[in-house]
Design a protein around this motif. Structure first.
Motif, PDB file in Angstrom:
ATOM      1  N   ALA A 168      -2.350 -37.662 -54.634  1.00  0.00           N
ATOM      2  CA  ALA A 168      -1.832 -39.031 -54.976  1.00  0.00           C
ATOM      3  C   ALA A 168      -1.973 -40.236 -53.830  1.00  0.00           C
ATOM      4  O   ALA A 168      -2.199 -41.269 -54.576  1.00  0.00           O
ATOM      5  N   GLY A 169      -2.014 -39.955 -52.776  1.00  0.00           N
ATOM      6  CA  GLY A 169      -2.641 -41.295 -51.972  1.00  0.00           C
ATOM      7  C   GLY A 169      -4.040 -41.578 -51.954  1.00  0.00           C
ATOM      8  O   GLY A 169      -3.920 -42.747 -51.914  1.00  0.00           O
ATOM      9  N   ILE A 170      -4.832 -40.604 -52.084  1.00  0.00           N
ATOM     10  CA  ILE A 170      -6.080 -40.775 -52.196  1.00  0.00           C
ATOM     11  C   ILE A 170      -6.442 -41.919 -53.388  1.00  0.00           C
ATOM     12  O   ILE A 170      -7.059 -42.803 -53.391  1.00  0.00           O
ATOM     13  N   GLU A 171      -5.655 -41.435 -54.570  1.00  0.00           N
ATOM     14  CA  GLU A 171      -5.951 -42.202 -55.802  1.00  0.00           C
ATOM     15  C   GLU A 171      -5.442 -43.269 -55.692  1.00  0.00           C
ATOM     16  O   GLU A 171      -5.750 -44.428 -56.315  1.00  0.00           O
ATOM     17  N   GLN A 172      -4.481 -43.518 -55.044  1.00  0.00           N
ATOM     18  CA  GLN A 172      -3.581 -44.914 -55.049  1.00  0.00           C
ATOM     19  C   GLN A 172      -4.203 -45.736 -54.124  1.00  0.00           C
ATOM     20  O   GLN A 172      -4.247 -47.071 -54.486  1.00  0.00           O
ATOM     21  N   PHE A 173      -4.754 -45.152 -52.918  1.00  0.00           N
ATOM     22  CA  PHE A 173      -5.264 -46.294 -51.910  1.00  0.00           C
ATOM     23  C   PHE A 173      -6.874 -46.431 -51.702  1.00  0.00           C
ATOM     24  O   PHE A 173      -7.223 -47.296 -51.059  1.00  0.00           O
ATOM     25  N   CYS A 174      -7.653 -45.557 -52.629  1.00  0.00           N
ATOM     26  CA  CYS A 174      -9.005 -45.600 -52.296  1.00  0.00           C
ATOM     27  C   CYS A 174      -9.683 -45.569 -53.784  1.00  0.00           C
ATOM     28  O   CYS A 174      -9.087 -45.295 -54.860  1.00  0.00           O
ATOM     29  N   ASP A 175     -10.918 -46.104 -53.653  1.00  0.00           N
ATOM     30  CA  ASP A 175     -11.584 -46.224 -54.886  1.00  0.00           C
ATOM     31  C   ASP A 175     -12.301 -44.697 -54.888  1.00  0.00           C
ATOM     32  O   ASP A 175     -13.572 -44.634 -54.661  1.00  0.00           O
ATOM     33  N   VAL A 176     -11.803 -43.655 -55.759  1.00  0.00           N
ATOM     34  CA  VAL A 176     -12.457 -42.624 -55.967  1.00  0.00           C
ATOM     35  C   VAL A 176     -13.514 -42.693 -56.564  1.00  0.00           C
ATOM     36  O   VAL A 176     -14.723 -41.610 -56.528  1.00  0.00           O
ATOM     37  N   ASP A 177     -13.868 -43.564 -57.533  1.00  0.00           N
ATOM     38  CA  ASP A 177     -15.200 -43.762 -58.146  1.00  0.00           C
ATOM     39  C   ASP A 177     -16.484 -44.078 -57.251  1.00  0.00           C
ATOM     40  O   ASP A 177     -17.687 -43.710 -57.600  1.00  0.00           O
ATOM     41  N   LYS A 178     -16.221 -44.536 -56.096  1.00  0.00           N
ATOM     42  CA  LYS A 178     -17.290 -44.727 -54.953  1.00  0.00           C
ATOM     43  C   LYS A 178     -17.158 -44.044 -53.776  1.00  0.00           C
ATOM     44  O   LYS A 178     -17.866 -44.235 -52.938  1.00  0.00           O
ATOM     45  N   MET A 179     -16.136 -43.097 -53.821  1.00  0.00           N
ATOM     46  CA  MET A 179     -15.708 -42.307 -52.729  1.00  0.00           C
ATOM     47  C   MET A 179     -16.922 -41.065 -52.641  1.00  0.00           C
ATOM     48  O   MET A 179     -17.053 -40.522 -53.386  1.00  0.00           O
ATOM     49  N   PRO A 180     -17.523 -40.968 -51.224  1.00  0.00           N
ATOM     50  CA  PRO A 180     -18.542 -39.895 -51.068  1.00  0.00           C
ATOM     51  C   PRO A 180     -17.662 -38.604 -51.068  1.00  0.00           C
ATOM     52  O   PRO A 180     -16.409 -38.358 -50.890  1.00  0.00           O
ATOM     53  N   PHE A 181     -18.192 -37.392 -51.753  1.00  0.00           N
ATOM     54  CA  PHE A 181     -17.737 -36.189 -51.710  1.00  0.00           C
ATOM     55  C   PHE A 181     -16.857 -35.785 -50.492  1.00  0.00           C
ATOM     56  O   PHE A 181     -15.898 -35.286 -50.274  1.00  0.00           O
ATOM     57  N   GLU A 182     -17.887 -35.802 -49.467  1.00  0.00           N
ATOM     58  CA  GLU A 182     -17.541 -35.491 -48.142  1.00  0.00           C
ATOM     59  C   GLU A 182     -16.316 -36.188 -47.930  1.00  0.00           C
ATOM     60  O   GLU A 182     -15.500 -35.645 -46.805  1.00  0.00           O
TER      61      GLU A 182
END
Length: 284
Positions: A168-182
Motif C-alpha cells: 500500500a505504501g509503495i503504490e501510494q508514494f511511488c510510480d510503480v509503472d516506472k519502478m525497476p523490479f529490483e
C-alpha cells in the motif's frame, strides 16, 4: 575452452562451456550468447545490419567451434552438417524452441503460468523473485519480453497479507509503472526485515512482563496472599489461610486467634504465662 577475442592480439580468456541437454536450452542459450558476445563472436551468429562480410567470415569458425563444443554427442551428430555458426544456432533454436506456431503456443502457456503466480506464506522473497526473473528469461527465449512494469505488478499483487502494508505504501508514494523490479523487491525486503525485528523486540518485552507478573505473584504469596473478597463481602481463602497460621493467646493452640477461641477465657496473668511457655526454647 579458451577463445581468442577478435583483434585482441592473441590474448585469451578461458570461459566455461555450458553443455546443452534436452531440458536446459533456455539457460544454455543465455550463457552461450553472453560468452560469445564477450569474445566479440556473437556477430557471426546473429549478424548486425552493418556487419562486413569479411569480418563475419573471420569470426564464424571460432564461433562454430565454440557452439559444437557445447553440445552433447547425440545432439552434435544431428547438427554437425551445419557449416556456419548462424546455421548451427538457428537449427538448435528450431529444435528446442520450435517453429512459429509451437513458439506461440508455448508463449501462451508461459503467460498463463505467469498470471497464476502466487507467493505462499513461508516462501522467502528472494526465492519468489527468482521465479519471476526466471519467467522473464523464458519470455526472452521465446522471442518476447517481460518488462519491469509487468514484473513489479505481479510482485505487488501476489505477495501474502504480511506485506500488504508495504504494498500500500509503495503504490501510494511511488510510480510503480516506472519502478525497476529490483527497487520494488528491495522495498519489500526492507519492510519485512523491519517487521521481523519489531516482532522479535515485542516478544522479548512480553517475556519480561510475564516474568515481572510472576515475581509479583510470588511476592504477594510471600506476604500473605491477595486480599480478595467474595460476593457476600466475606474474607477470601487467602485471609482464611492467615487465620489458620495465627496463634491463640487464650489457650496457646495455633490455628486460630484468641477472639475465635471457644475455651473459657483466661486472665491476663494466665495468658502471659502461656505466651512465655510457647516462646521458650525446648530444654535438651
Amino acid at each position: 575452452m579458451a577463445l581468442v577475442p577478435y583483434g585482441a592480439g592473441g590474448s585469451t580468456v578461458s570461459l566455461p562451456v555450458p553443455m546443452l541437454t534436452d531440458d536446459n536450452y533456455t539457460v544454455w542459450a543465455i550463457k552461450v550468447e553472453a560468452n560469445l558476445d564477450a569474445q566479440r563472436l556473437w556477430e557471426a551468429v546473429v549478424p548486425a545490419e552493418d556487419s562486413a562480410t569479411a569480418v563475419i567470415a573471420k569470426k564464424d569458425k571460432p564461433a562454430r567451434a565454440y557452439l559444437l563444443g557445447a553440445l552433447s554427442e547425440d545432439i552434435l551428430l544431428q547438427v554437425s552438417s551445419k557449416k556456419t555458426a548462424a546455421e548451427l544456432w538457428a537449427s538448435l533454436k528450431t529444435r528446442f524452441v520450435g517453429a512459429d506456431r509451437v513458439r506461440a503456443a508455448r508463449l501462451s502457456t508461459l503467460r498463463g503460468e505467469f498470471d497464476r503466480l502466487r507467493m505462499e506464506d513461508g516462501v522467502e522473497l528472494d526465492a519468489y523473485a527468482g521465479r519471476i526473473s526466471g519467467m522473464a528469461a523464458r519470455y526472452v527465449a521465446l522471442g518476447a519480453t517481460l518488462d519491469d512494469a509487468a514484473m513489479v505488478k505481479i510482485l505487488l499483487d501476489t505477495v501474502p497479507d504480511r506485506l500488504y502494508a508495504a504494498v500500500a505504501g509503495i503504490e501510494q508514494f511511488c510510480d510503480v509503472d516506472k519502478m525497476p523490479f529490483e527497487e520494488a523487491l528491495g522495498r519489500l525486503k526492507a519492510f519485512e526485515e523491519r517487521t521481523r525485528r519489531h516482532t522479535q523486540d515485542s516478544g522479548r518485552d512480553g517475556d519480561q512482563l510475564m516474568l515481572t507478573a510472576a515475581q509479583w505473584e510470588a511476592r504477594k504469596r510471600q506476604h500473605g496472599g491477595v486480599h480478595d473478597h467474595d460476593d457476600d463481602g466475606g474474607s477470601s481463602m487467602a485471609s482464611g489461610a492467615r487465620r489458620r497460621r495465627g496463634k491463640c493467646y487464650n489457650c496457646g493452640v495455633r490455628g486460630h486467634f484468641s477472639r475465635d477461641c471457644r475455651k473459657p477465657r483466661k486472665t491476663a496473668e494466665e495468658k502471659a504465662f502461656v505466651a512465655d511457655v510457647e516462646d521458650e526454647p525446648a530444654l535438651l
